[in-house]
Structure formats: structure tokens, C-alpha cells
Enzyme design. Structure first.
Site, PDB file in Angstrom:
ATOM      1  N   ASP A  84       0.634  -1.393  -0.120  1.00  0.00           N
ATOM      2  CA  ASP A  84      -0.090  -0.090   0.116  1.00  0.00           C
ATOM      3  C   ASP A  84       0.768   1.224   0.077  1.00  0.00           C
ATOM      4  O   ASP A  84       0.274   2.453   0.512  1.00  0.00           O
ATOM      5  CB  ASP A  84      -0.826  -0.056   1.290  1.00  0.00           C
ATOM      6  CG  ASP A  84      -0.332  -0.165   2.555  1.00  0.00           C
ATOM      7  OD1 ASP A  84       1.181  -0.058   2.560  1.00  0.00           O
ATOM      8  OD2 ASP A  84      -0.941  -0.690   3.504  1.00  0.00           O
ATOM      9  N   HIS A 106      13.129   4.810  12.821  1.00  0.00           N
ATOM     10  CA  HIS A 106      12.839   4.910  11.502  1.00  0.00           C
ATOM     11  C   HIS A 106      13.367   6.314  10.937  1.00  0.00           C
ATOM     12  O   HIS A 106      13.560   7.210  11.739  1.00  0.00           O
ATOM     13  CB  HIS A 106      11.328   5.172  10.861  1.00  0.00           C
ATOM     14  CG  HIS A 106      10.922   5.237   9.523  1.00  0.00           C
ATOM     15  ND1 HIS A 106      11.141   6.250   8.724  1.00  0.00           N
ATOM     16  CD2 HIS A 106      10.427   4.129   8.833  1.00  0.00           C
ATOM     17  CE1 HIS A 106      10.746   5.944   7.454  1.00  0.00           C
ATOM     18  NE2 HIS A 106      10.368   4.593   7.467  1.00  0.00           N
TER      19      HIS A 106
HETATM   20  C1  UD1 Z   1       6.927   4.482   3.620  1.00  0.00           C
HETATM   21  C2  UD1 Z   1       5.473   4.104   3.304  1.00  0.00           C
HETATM   22  C3  UD1 Z   1       4.771   3.404   4.468  1.00  0.00           C
HETATM   23  C4  UD1 Z   1       5.609   2.023   4.890  1.00  0.00           C
HETATM   24  C5  UD1 Z   1       7.084   2.762   5.319  1.00  0.00           C
HETATM   25  C6  UD1 Z   1       7.717   1.624   5.707  1.00  0.00           C
HETATM   26  C7  UD1 Z   1       4.311   5.890   1.794  1.00  0.00           C
HETATM   27  C8  UD1 Z   1       3.505   6.880   1.686  1.00  0.00           C
HETATM   28  N1  UD1 Z   1       4.787   5.512   2.782  1.00  0.00           N
HETATM   29  O1  UD1 Z   1       6.871   5.597   4.840  1.00  0.00           O
HETATM   30  O2  UD1 Z   1       3.536   3.026   3.754  1.00  0.00           O
HETATM   31  O3  UD1 Z   1       5.068   1.561   5.954  1.00  0.00           O
HETATM   32  O4  UD1 Z   1       7.575   3.353   4.170  1.00  0.00           O
HETATM   33  O5  UD1 Z   1       9.200   2.084   6.041  1.00  0.00           O
HETATM   34  O6  UD1 Z   1       4.460   5.118   0.849  1.00  0.00           O
HETATM   35  N2  UD1 Z   1      14.139   8.292   4.470  1.00  0.00           N
HETATM   36  C9  UD1 Z   1      15.330   8.270   4.674  1.00  0.00           C
HETATM   37  N3  UD1 Z   1      16.123   6.974   4.220  1.00  0.00           N
HETATM   38  C10 UD1 Z   1      15.436   5.715   3.923  1.00  0.00           C
HETATM   39  C11 UD1 Z   1      13.966   6.106   3.999  1.00  0.00           C
HETATM   40  C12 UD1 Z   1      13.457   7.007   4.250  1.00  0.00           C
HETATM   41  O7  UD1 Z   1      16.319   9.108   5.055  1.00  0.00           O
HETATM   42  O8  UD1 Z   1      16.021   4.725   3.667  1.00  0.00           O
HETATM   43  C13 UD1 Z   1      13.545   9.528   5.003  1.00  0.00           C
HETATM   44  C14 UD1 Z   1      13.563  10.617   3.879  1.00  0.00           C
HETATM   45  O9  UD1 Z   1      13.503  12.029   4.446  1.00  0.00           O
HETATM   46  C15 UD1 Z   1      12.103  10.544   3.438  1.00  0.00           C
HETATM   47  C16 UD1 Z   1      11.512  10.121   4.717  1.00  0.00           C
HETATM   48  O10 UD1 Z   1      12.223   9.389   5.408  1.00  0.00           O
HETATM   49  O11 UD1 Z   1      11.741  11.867   2.936  1.00  0.00           O
HETATM   50  C17 UD1 Z   1       9.993   9.605   4.344  1.00  0.00           C
HETATM   51  O12 UD1 Z   1       9.986   8.642   3.415  1.00  0.00           O
HETATM   52  P1  UD1 Z   1       8.649   8.127   2.768  1.00  0.00           P
HETATM   53  O13 UD1 Z   1       8.861   6.919   1.921  1.00  0.00           O
HETATM   54  O14 UD1 Z   1       7.985   9.210   2.084  1.00  0.00           O
HETATM   55  O15 UD1 Z   1       7.756   7.762   4.077  1.00  0.00           O
HETATM   56  P2  UD1 Z   1       7.866   6.626   5.109  1.00  0.00           P
HETATM   57  O16 UD1 Z   1       7.575   7.335   6.388  1.00  0.00           O
HETATM   58  O17 UD1 Z   1       9.113   5.907   5.005  1.00  0.00           O
END
Ligand code: UD1
Length: 376
Positions: free
Chosen positions: A103, A240
């Protein structure tokens, strides 16, 4: 012009760590049958560090990597970049099937791009519903959009199948295969059991977008109170990397001697910690599915869950994000052996480790047997 192989051309796409974990068993099952399937793997790179870790561990090698992650990306920024990038990929690859999992924004955007290109979509983990578009946000909307567009719906459980039928999905589109995370978990956990920790551990994961702000601060206040009230326990929280989580986590939970804020664990380390912990406090979908395999009680830090099977089986409880409720429920598990025993049963209603092979059989038009959960 090069001749196209008679095998079905399958493009598997994922963007985040949990999608990679849950897609890996399907890719493995398809790749075991090169005469039937030609599989290509595409990572959007919605996540970066966390995705790289998971891919390495699971032996997933993307043929294409779209490198979409930006720091503090907005949902619309990510979704529009993913649709545009996937459109090019689909034009170049023209697969028979696009497989997506779960999702996330990656899965939703890729499905939409495939729909526009008239490529059939197979949705792994179809039919999960809370009934509330705000929880989880935006995932509840993402999974509804994907299920509407997909030609083939791989529901993990009978309950998910019923949800799809109730929305009017034709029964022949829906197949109950179990959750592929249990396949991945079995592979990873082999040989991982070690000696119990010197001090008992509680495993925590919290990252949901709809909890950002006040709910997240409520959860963290509860965790702080619990760690102070139960100093004999080690509280482990792999944080996270999302800055909306990381900031308040360090602000509210920093400096406690028995609460450790870790960098994200790789999947093997997460499974190892899960196997040896006393119980789990989480808002993650994957952990709700994984913990029952090892008989670990789960307290779900959300207002709703699309995974009620664990609650019905008595191995998980929906606690919410309020400080008092979290402290009360966790204290009960910590203080009463009986309350803990009652939930600590190894019954997994989500899968049996054979979801990947079922999906391969369905795509190949072969006979297969649906997943049926064990009786508690
Ligand atoms: C995403 C998914 C969520 C899933 C989660 C698992 C969407 C909207 N959300 O949420 O459904 O449960 O992943 O982890 O698709 N970032 C890093 N490094 C990484 C990953 C993330 O720095 O390896 C930071 C970045 O600043 C990024 C932020 O996390 O902008 C958010 O990442 P994003 O993929 O938008 O949403 P998640 O909260 O990870």
C-alpha cells in the site's frame, strides 16, 4: 527485431523496505521457473538506505533502480515522480504483468502507470482494510486504488478476500495465498535463534504518518514512563529515518539508560531481536504479521488495524496512541506472567510460508491450494 521469449514477462516493482521483503519470495518463486517466467525487477528507491540493506540480505538485485528518494519528500512529489518514471519503464519493458506489493505510494503510482499503459497488475497483499481513509494515511487510499485497478488480487487471508468481494470484486480475480512476509521470515530466521538476552527486552517500532505530531508525542511519553517504571527491562527502538519521527524520538526518549534508540536494524537483526524479545510495541503492519510466528505478544499502537486476524486469535491487542492506555496495557504484560502467557502463543493466522509458490502457480495458470490458517 528480437524475438520475444514464450515465457510470461513479469515486472516486479517495489520502493520501500517492507515491499522488498514481501516481494522477494515471489521473485524467488518465479525465478525458479525460467521456462515459464521472465522476471525483471525494478526498485523505485522511494527509500534508500533501508532498501539497500533489505535487498542485499534477500539477494534481490534490481535490473532497474529509479532512485526517487528525496529528503523530506512530499506525497505528491513522490507520486508524480513515480508515475512519470514508471511510465518510461513500462514503455521500454512492455511486460505482460506488473506485480506490486502492499500500500505504499510506489505501489499505487506504479499501478496507475500500468493501468494507463494497459498492462495487467497483480496486487500482492490485496484486500486489507480499516474502513477509514485517514488511518493509515495514505495507505488505506493507496490499497483501495490498487485493488480497483488490479487484474489479479492476491489476498493474504479469507477476511481480505471477503472485503474485496463485499466491494464488488469478481470472485475469479481474488485468490487467498497467505502473506509472503511469512515466506521471507522462514528463510531469514533459519539458524538465527541464539541464547536469551541477559536482561529481558521489549521491541518497539513506531513510524506511521497519521501519528506524526501529538499522537507520536503521546506514544513517546508512554514509552518514557514505561522505561522509567520498569528499569529491569531493556527497551529497544530502531528509529525510522523519517525526520518527523527521528526528531521527537530523540527529544523525548533520549538519555534514558535502559531505552536504546538505534539506527534501523537490518532485517536479519530485526528478526533476531523479535525472536528473543518479551513482547512488541508497534504501529507496523509487518510486525503484526511476523510476531505471532515466534509467539510474541503484540500491542498495536494505532487506533485501527487492517490486520484484525491477530486480535481475533488473541495474540495481538489494539491499544491506540493514548499515553494512559499504552502504559496500562504494557504494564499488565510486564507485571503478570498469566497475562503474558495468555498472548504468547505461536499461532500465525497470516501465512504458512508458501505464498510465493502459490502466486507463481496462479500466474502460470496451474493448480494450487488456497492458504488456510491453523486452528488456534
Ligand atoms: C513509507 C510508506 C509506508 C511504509 C513505510 C515503511 C508511503 C506513503 N509510506 O513511509 O507505507 O510503512 O515506508 O518504512 O508510501 N528516509 C531516509 N532513508 C530511507 C527511507 C526514508 O532518509 O531509507 C527519510 C527521507 O527523509 C524521506 C522520509 O524518510 O523523505 C519519508 O520517507 P517516505 O517513503 O515518504 O515515507 P515513510 O515514512 O518511510
Amino acid at each position: 527485431m528480437t524475438e520475444r521469449s514464450p515465457a510470461l514477462q513479469i515486472l516486479a516493482v517495489y520502493g520501500t523496505r517492507p515491499e522488498a521483503i514481501k516481494m522477494a519470495p515471489v521473485v524467488a518463486a518465479l525465478k525458479r521457473r525460467p521456462e515459464a517466467f521472465a522476471v525483471r525487477v525494478c526498485a523505485t528507491g522511494q527509500h534508500r538506505e533501508m532498501l539497500d540493506q533489505a535487498q542485499e540480505l534477500l539477494g534481490l538485485r534490481p535490473d532497474l533502480d529509479l532512485r526517487l528518494m528525496r529528503h523530506d519528500q512530499t506525497l505528491n512529489g513522490l507520486a508524480s515522480a513515480a508515475v512519470a518514471a514508471m511510465d518510461e519503464v513500462l514503455a521500454a519493458e512492455s511486460p505482460d504483468w506488473l506485480l506490486v506489493q502492499g500500500d505504499t505510494t510506489t505501489a499505487m503510482a506504479a499501478s496507475l502507470a500500468a493501468f494507463h499503459r494497459r498492462v495487467r497488475v497483480g496486487h500482492i497483499e490485496a484486500g486489507l482494510r480499516t474502513g477509514d481513509l485517514g488511518h493509515p494515511f495514505p495507505e488505506e487510499a493507496n490499497r483501495r486504488v490498487i485493488d480497483l485497478l488490479a487484474a489479479c488480487l492476491f489476498a493474504p487471508t479469507e477476511r481480505a478476500r471477503q472485503a474485496l468481494l463485499a466491494e464488488g470484486c469478481a470472485a475469479e480475480r481474488v485468490h487467498v495465498v497467505g502473506n509472503t512476509v511469512i515466506d521471507a521470515l522462514r528463510t531469514i530466521s533459519e539458524g538465527l535463534a541464539g541464547p536469551p538476552p541477559e536482561r529481558p527486552e521489549v521491541l518497539i517500532t513506531v513510524h506511521r504518518r497519521e501519528s506524526f505530531g501529538a499522537p507520536l508525542r503521546g506514544i513517546f511519553a508512554a514509552l518514557r514512563q514505561l522505561a522509567e517504571a520498569f528499569p529491569a527491562f531493556d527497551w529497544l527502538y530502531p528509529v525510522h529515518p523519517n525526520p518527523n519521527v527521528r526528531g521527537p524520538a530523540h527529544e523525548i526518549l533520549g538519555g534514558l539508560p535502559n531505552l536504546q534508540l538505534h539506527e534501523p536494524f537490518d532485517y536479519r537483526e530485526l528478526v533476531r531481536r523479535l525472536m528473543r524479545c518479551r513482547f512488541v510495541l508497534t504501529d507496523s503492519g509487518g510486525l503484526q504479521e511476523e510476531a505471532p510466528t515466534f509467539g510474541k505478544p503484540v500491542l498495536v499502537l494505532r487506533e485501527t488495524t487492517e490486520r484484525p486476524e491477530g486480535i481475533a486469535a488473541g495474540v495481538a491487542r489494539l491499544v491506540g496512541t493514548g499515553r494512559e492506555a499504552i502504559v496500562a496495557e504494557a504494564s499488565r504484560l510486564l507485571a503478570s506472567e498469566e497475562a503474558w502467557q495468555d498472548m504468547a502463543r505461536a499461532v500465525n493466522p497470516y501465512g504458512d510460508g508458501r505464498a510465493g509458490e502459490r502466486i507463481a502457480a496462479i500466474l502460470g495458470g496451474e493448480p494450487w491450494t488456497p492458504f488456510a490458517p491453523p486452528h488456534p
